[in-house]
Write a protein that holds these residues in place. Structure first.
Motif, PDB file in Angstrom:
ATOM      1  N   UNK A   1     -10.959 -44.886-147.979  1.00  0.00           N
ATOM      2  CA  UNK A   1     -11.098 -46.898-148.071  1.00  0.00           C
ATOM      3  C   UNK A   1     -12.493 -47.136-148.879  1.00  0.00           C
ATOM      4  N   UNK A   2     -12.206 -48.327-149.661  1.00  0.00           N
ATOM      5  CA  UNK A   2     -12.734 -48.771-150.451  1.00  0.00           C
ATOM      6  C   UNK A   2     -13.588 -49.225-149.973  1.00  0.00           C
ATOM      7  N   UNK A   3     -15.301 -48.701-150.541  1.00  0.00           N
ATOM      8  CA  UNK A   3     -16.479 -49.433-150.245  1.00  0.00           C
ATOM      9  C   UNK A   3     -16.243 -51.316-150.511  1.00  0.00           C
ATOM     10  N   UNK A   4     -16.332 -51.383-151.404  1.00  0.00           N
ATOM     11  CA  UNK A   4     -16.012 -52.756-152.189  1.00  0.00           C
ATOM     12  C   UNK A   4     -17.836 -53.664-152.197  1.00  0.00           C
ATOM     13  N   UNK A   5     -18.060 -52.807-153.146  1.00  0.00           N
ATOM     14  CA  UNK A   5     -19.640 -52.633-153.296  1.00  0.00           C
ATOM     15  C   UNK A   5     -19.345 -54.423-153.864  1.00  0.00           C
ATOM     16  N   UNK A   6     -20.544 -54.317-153.212  1.00  0.00           N
ATOM     17  CA  UNK A   6     -21.291 -56.582-154.052  1.00  0.00           C
ATOM     18  C   UNK A   6     -21.504 -56.903-154.923  1.00  0.00           C
ATOM     19  N   UNK A   7     -21.586 -55.858-156.112  1.00  0.00           N
ATOM     20  CA  UNK A   7     -22.303 -56.508-156.811  1.00  0.00           C
ATOM     21  C   UNK A   7     -21.850 -55.324-158.104  1.00  0.00           C
ATOM     22  N   UNK A   8     -22.073 -56.112-159.645  1.00  0.00           N
ATOM     23  CA  UNK A   8     -21.949 -54.820-160.837  1.00  0.00           C
ATOM     24  C   UNK A   8     -23.302 -54.371-160.973  1.00  0.00           C
ATOM     25  N   UNK A   9     -23.255 -53.337-160.863  1.00  0.00           N
ATOM     26  CA  UNK A   9     -24.211 -51.549-161.071  1.00  0.00           C
ATOM     27  C   UNK A   9     -25.202 -52.159-162.453  1.00  0.00           C
ATOM     28  N   UNK A  10     -24.718 -52.960-163.202  1.00  0.00           N
ATOM     29  CA  UNK A  10     -25.257 -53.162-164.277  1.00  0.00           C
ATOM     30  C   UNK A  10     -26.650 -54.263-164.255  1.00  0.00           C
ATOM     31  N   UNK A  11     -25.312 -55.170-164.476  1.00  0.00           N
ATOM     32  CA  UNK A  11     -26.079 -56.883-164.440  1.00  0.00           C
ATOM     33  C   UNK A  11     -26.433 -57.424-162.964  1.00  0.00           C
ATOM     34  N   UNK A  12     -26.127 -56.705-162.218  1.00  0.00           N
ATOM     35  CA  UNK A  12     -25.992 -56.946-160.671  1.00  0.00           C
ATOM     36  C   UNK A  12     -25.516 -58.398-160.357  1.00  0.00           C
ATOM     37  N   UNK A  13     -24.604 -58.482-161.377  1.00  0.00           N
ATOM     38  CA  UNK A  13     -23.206 -60.227-160.635  1.00  0.00           C
ATOM     39  C   UNK A  13     -23.181 -59.862-159.362  1.00  0.00           C
TER      40      UNK A  13
END
Length: 102
Positions: free
Chosen positions: A1-13
């Motif tokens: 199952x996908x984690x659905x991470x909460x942010x962009x790993x680069x700009x933190x959006x």
């Protein structure tokens, strides 16, 4: 199952589970479309693979036990350890190779 991470790993959006601009690689590295296009140039800085739009997990339970309410998105924010300059330099080395040929 996908984690659905909460942010962009680069700009933190923030990338809500319903975000249409969330992009992931095969290892679920997660970046916003702006960073993927402008800095990464469709090259994952971690694995070298390409990106695809992240699927949206339904909020409505159409099938028993299957919805965002039952499989919660991740709350763990992940940040790349590389600077934008390092990311751009890395993508420059392999961006000319199609993702399916990397």
């Amino acid at each position: 199952m996908l984690e659905l991470r909460p942010n962009c790993e680069c700009c933190d959006k923030n990338l809500l589970p319903s975000a249409m601009d969330a992009m992931i690689c095969t290892y679920e590295c997660t970046f916003c479309r702006d960073c993927m296009d402008g800095i990464l140039e469709n090259v994952c800085p971690n694995c070298g693979g390409g990106f695809m739009p992240r699927p949206i997990r339904p909020t409505t339970e159409y099938r028993t036990g299957l919805s965002r309410n039952h499989q919660k998105p991740s709350e763990t924010r992940i940040h790349t350890k590389y600077s934008n300059e390092e990311l751009k330099a890395f993508s420059t080395t392999i961006k000319s190779v199609k993702p399916e040929e990397r």
